[in-house]
Design an enzyme around this catalytic site. Structure first.
Site, mmCIF file in Angstrom:
data_model
loop_
_atom_site.group_PDB
_atom_site.id
_atom_site.type_symbol
_atom_site.label_atom_id
_atom_site.label_comp_id
_atom_site.label_asym_id
_atom_site.label_seq_id
_atom_site.Cartn_x
_atom_site.Cartn_y
_atom_site.Cartn_z
ATOM 1 N N GLU A 171 -11.521 -0.093 -2.999
ATOM 2 C CA GLU A 171 -10.680 0.486 -1.944
ATOM 3 C C GLU A 171 -9.494 1.198 -2.599
ATOM 4 O O GLU A 171 -9.388 1.258 -3.830
ATOM 5 C CB GLU A 171 -10.163 -0.617 -0.997
ATOM 6 C CG GLU A 171 -9.264 -1.636 -1.658
ATOM 7 C CD GLU A 171 -8.881 -2.804 -0.758
ATOM 8 O OE1 GLU A 171 -9.338 -2.902 0.396
ATOM 9 O OE2 GLU A 171 -8.115 -3.661 -1.233
ATOM 10 N N ASP A 196 0.825 -1.220 0.000
ATOM 11 C CA ASP A 196 0.000 0.000 0.000
ATOM 12 C C ASP A 196 0.858 1.267 0.000
ATOM 13 O O ASP A 196 0.679 2.148 0.847
ATOM 14 C CB ASP A 196 -0.922 0.025 1.251
ATOM 15 C CG ASP A 196 -1.691 -1.264 1.457
ATOM 16 O OD1 ASP A 196 -2.132 -1.849 0.456
ATOM 17 O OD2 ASP A 196 -1.862 -1.679 2.615
HETATM 18 O O1 FUB Z 1 -3.086 -3.602 3.598
HETATM 19 C C1 FUB Z 1 -4.376 -3.835 4.111
HETATM 20 C C2 FUB Z 1 -5.418 -3.527 3.112
HETATM 21 O O2 FUB Z 1 -5.214 -4.329 1.945
HETATM 22 C C3 FUB Z 1 -5.385 -2.116 2.582
HETATM 23 O O3 FUB Z 1 -5.913 -1.169 3.462
HETATM 24 C C4 FUB Z 1 -6.112 -2.305 1.316
HETATM 25 O O4 FUB Z 1 -6.044 -1.230 0.445
HETATM 26 C C5 FUB Z 1 -5.490 -3.560 0.780
HETATM 27 O O5 FUB Z 1 -4.286 -3.321 0.121
#
Ligand code: FUB
Length: 314
Positions: free
Chosen positions: A215, A8
């Site tokens: 997301e 991320d």
């Molecule tokens: O790294 C945890 C979660 O997985 C992140 O918040 C999302 O965007 C995904 O990458």
């Protein structure tokens, strides 16, 4: 980075250097599930480098979950901003009732260590904050993520624990935005939905899961246009939509990055040294979906402002 697992990546240029604000993946033995319980991260390390391809420095622990008074578990994807002669780290973490909110921590240095505020940002919820500074000096936070990110449980900014994922023919859940107050620690307005529409100006249904928001929001501006970029989650793409205001609406344009190794895909885009760069992650080092590694590659625009789709290889 090979000494720790990172994911991320939110990249920023501060003082002429690239700073990367990633999640710090660790194996804590939590079994994999659809809510991402196996992403059980407990601290952040900030990475820095003077040039793409140059030496990368791991600046050590920048913030530990034990030093966030309101935190329960799961430190997910962070972002950062600079204002008021201060560096701000924005992070999602579940509170002690297992509900995600977004917190803020401050430091005098881009690499930390950061000191967390004692409560989450009032009115914040879900995951994956992205803080964008517009040309007029205003800052906006984009956020949200469905499934494990709990966005489906928030309607009209109210939490409803009974709400599940949307059914295929229901409207897709939308990302959220709020302008930040001058102190960078509060929302200056009520949280709004960000409209992401197709070429026909119609919002997506949940079944349009190769284009609807899941997301990983990231906003940037190119040639006067706003580029709202995000992950499609269960179809594993990074995609983009463009608009003429930081609030949208944003019209879907296409794929930035085709699926990479691993379930999640999450990114940032910056301009540095006269080129544009895509920071992303995959699972090349471990082969495990929850032990990811950050990568970077050049991003190319066509003359009409469209982005050339990247297919990663290693
Ligand atoms: O790294 C945890 C979660 O997985 C992140 O918040 C999302 O965007 C995904 O990458």
């Amino acid at each position: 980075m090979t000494n720790i697992y990172t994911a991320d990546p939110s990249a920023h240029v501060f003082n002429g250097r690239i700073y990367i604000y990633p999640s710090h993946d660790t194996a804590t033995g939590i079994p994999e599930d659809d809510l991402g319980s196996h992403f059980d991260m407990r601290d952040y390390h900030i990475l820095s480098m003077d040039s793409v391809g140059g030496k990368v420095t791991d600046n050590g622990v920048a913030l530990d979950i034990r030093n966030i008074p309101w935190a329960g578990r799961q430190l997910w994807a962070p972002d950062a901003a600079f204002a008021n002669n201060t560096y701000y780290l924005y992070f999602p973490v579940k509170d002690k009732k297992d509900i995600f909110h977004i917190g803020v921590a401050t430091s005098q240095k881009p690499e930390g260590p950061f000191v967390a505020e004692k409560d989450p940002i009032t009115g914040s919820y879900s995951i994956d904050p992205c803080v964008f500074k517009d040309d007029d000096g205003k800052y906006y936070m984009y956020f949200g993520g469905i499934w494990g990110g709990q966005l489906q449980k928030w309607n009209n900014n109210r939490y409803d624990s009974t709400k599940g994922n949307r059914k295929p023919d229901e409207p897709a859940i939308l990302p959220r935005v709020a302008r930040l107050s001058p102190d960078m620690k509060h929302f200056a307005e009520a949280v709004k939905e960000v409209q992401v529409v197709g070429g026909d100006n119609k919002p997506y249904s949940e079944k349009d899961n190769d284009r609807r928001f899941f997301e990983g929001s990231w906003m940037f501006k190119y040639q006067g246009k706003y580029y709202f970029t995000y992950s499609t989650g269960d179809t594993h793409r990074l995609v983009y939509a463009t608009g003429s205001s930081p609030y949208g609406p944003f019209t879907y344009q296409g794929v930035i990055l085709n699926p990479v190794e691993g379930w999640t895909t999450h990114h940032s885009i910056i301009s540095f040294g006269g080129k544009w760069w895509l920071f992303y992650h995959d699972t090349q080092l471990s082969g495990k979906t929850f032990l990811r590694n950050v990568k970077v590659t050049e991003l190319h625009f066509n003359p009409d402002g469209s982005i050339q789709t990247i297919t990663a290889q290693h």
